[in-house]
Design a protein around this motif. Structure first.
Motif, PDB file in Angstrom:
ATOM      1  N   ALA A   2       0.850  -1.186   0.000  1.00  0.00           N
ATOM      2  CA  ALA A   2       0.000   0.000   0.000  1.00  0.00           C
ATOM      3  C   ALA A   2       0.887   1.238   0.000  1.00  0.00           C
ATOM      4  CB  ALA A   2      -0.902  -0.003   1.226  1.00  0.00           C
ATOM      5  N   PHE A   4       1.739   4.918   1.386  1.00  0.00           N
ATOM      6  CA  PHE A   4       1.546   5.771   2.551  1.00  0.00           C
ATOM      7  C   PHE A   4       2.230   7.109   2.307  1.00  0.00           C
ATOM      8  CE2 PHE A   4       1.192   1.455   4.132  1.00  0.00           C
ATOM      9  CZ  PHE A   4       0.055   1.526   4.917  1.00  0.00           C
ATOM     10  N   SER A  25       2.689  -2.526   5.364  1.00  0.00           N
ATOM     11  CA  SER A  25       1.669  -2.429   6.406  1.00  0.00           C
ATOM     12  C   SER A  25       1.748  -1.094   7.134  1.00  0.00           C
ATOM     13  CB  SER A  25       1.871  -3.553   7.424  1.00  0.00           C
ATOM     14  OG  SER A  25       3.112  -3.376   8.100  1.00  0.00           O
ATOM     15  N   VAL A  26       0.737  -0.838   7.944  1.00  0.00           N
ATOM     16  CA  VAL A  26       0.732   0.345   8.802  1.00  0.00           C
ATOM     17  C   VAL A  26       1.886   0.246   9.799  1.00  0.00           C
ATOM     18  CG1 VAL A  26      -0.567   1.609  10.565  1.00  0.00           C
ATOM     19  CG2 VAL A  26      -1.735   0.758   8.530  1.00  0.00           C
ATOM     20  N   ARG A  58      -0.739   9.221   6.086  1.00  0.00           N
ATOM     21  CA  ARG A  58      -2.024   9.022   5.411  1.00  0.00           C
ATOM     22  C   ARG A  58      -1.956   7.795   4.527  1.00  0.00           C
ATOM     23  NH1 ARG A  58      -2.340  12.630   1.498  1.00  0.00           N
ATOM     24  NH2 ARG A  58      -0.302  13.556   1.855  1.00  0.00           N
ATOM     25  N   ASP A  59      -3.126   7.143   4.360  1.00  0.00           N
ATOM     26  CA  ASP A  59      -3.202   6.028   3.418  1.00  0.00           C
ATOM     27  C   ASP A  59      -3.597   6.564   2.051  1.00  0.00           C
ATOM     28  OD1 ASP A  59      -5.961   6.535   3.550  1.00  0.00           O
ATOM     29  OD2 ASP A  59      -6.404   4.698   4.665  1.00  0.00           O
ATOM     30  N   GLU A  60      -3.783   5.664   1.102  1.00  0.00           N
ATOM     31  CA  GLU A  60      -4.108   6.069  -0.275  1.00  0.00           C
ATOM     32  C   GLU A  60      -5.437   6.796  -0.379  1.00  0.00           C
ATOM     33  OE1 GLU A  60      -2.251   2.967  -3.271  1.00  0.00           O
ATOM     34  OE2 GLU A  60      -3.152   1.933  -1.536  1.00  0.00           O
ATOM     35  N   VAL A  65      -3.721   7.451   9.261  1.00  0.00           N
ATOM     36  CA  VAL A  65      -3.731   6.135   9.906  1.00  0.00           C
ATOM     37  C   VAL A  65      -2.874   6.108  11.162  1.00  0.00           C
ATOM     38  CG1 VAL A  65      -4.317   4.857   7.816  1.00  0.00           C
ATOM     39  CG2 VAL A  65      -1.905   5.253   8.374  1.00  0.00           C
TER      40      VAL A  65
END
Length: 83
Positions: A2, A4, A25-26, A58-60, A65
């Motif tokens: 993902a 970020f 991952s986060v 921030r995520d997409e 997050v």
């Protein structure tokens, strides 16, 4: 993977990350945010007694997050304060 985005705030300026990086991952984003904080502090030493540095991730979708913060506090011992 993902993407970020790491937005930084040094107490004076907010710098938004337009590119981001791909991570698994986060938790990996948390590690990267923690690594960035000392560099922020080093590049913008406090001009007062206290300064807080923040990395918001921030995520997409643009949702924050996580946030990591580092506060520097400079205290002078009472015997060493100039009169």
């Amino acid at each position: 993977m993902a993407r970020f985005f790491f937005d930084t705030y040094d107490g004076n300026r907010l710098i938004s990350d337009p590119e981001g990086i791909e991570l698994q991952s986060v938790e990996m984003a948390r590690i990267e945010a923690q690594k960035a904080l000392p560099d922020l502090a080093r590049d913008a030493l406090p001009d007062g007694d206290q300064k807080t540095f923040i990395v918001s991730v921030r995520d997409e979708a643009g949702q924050v997050v996580l946030r990591a913060a580092l506060t520097l506090i400079v205290e002078t011992a009472p015997d060493n304060r100039s009169a």
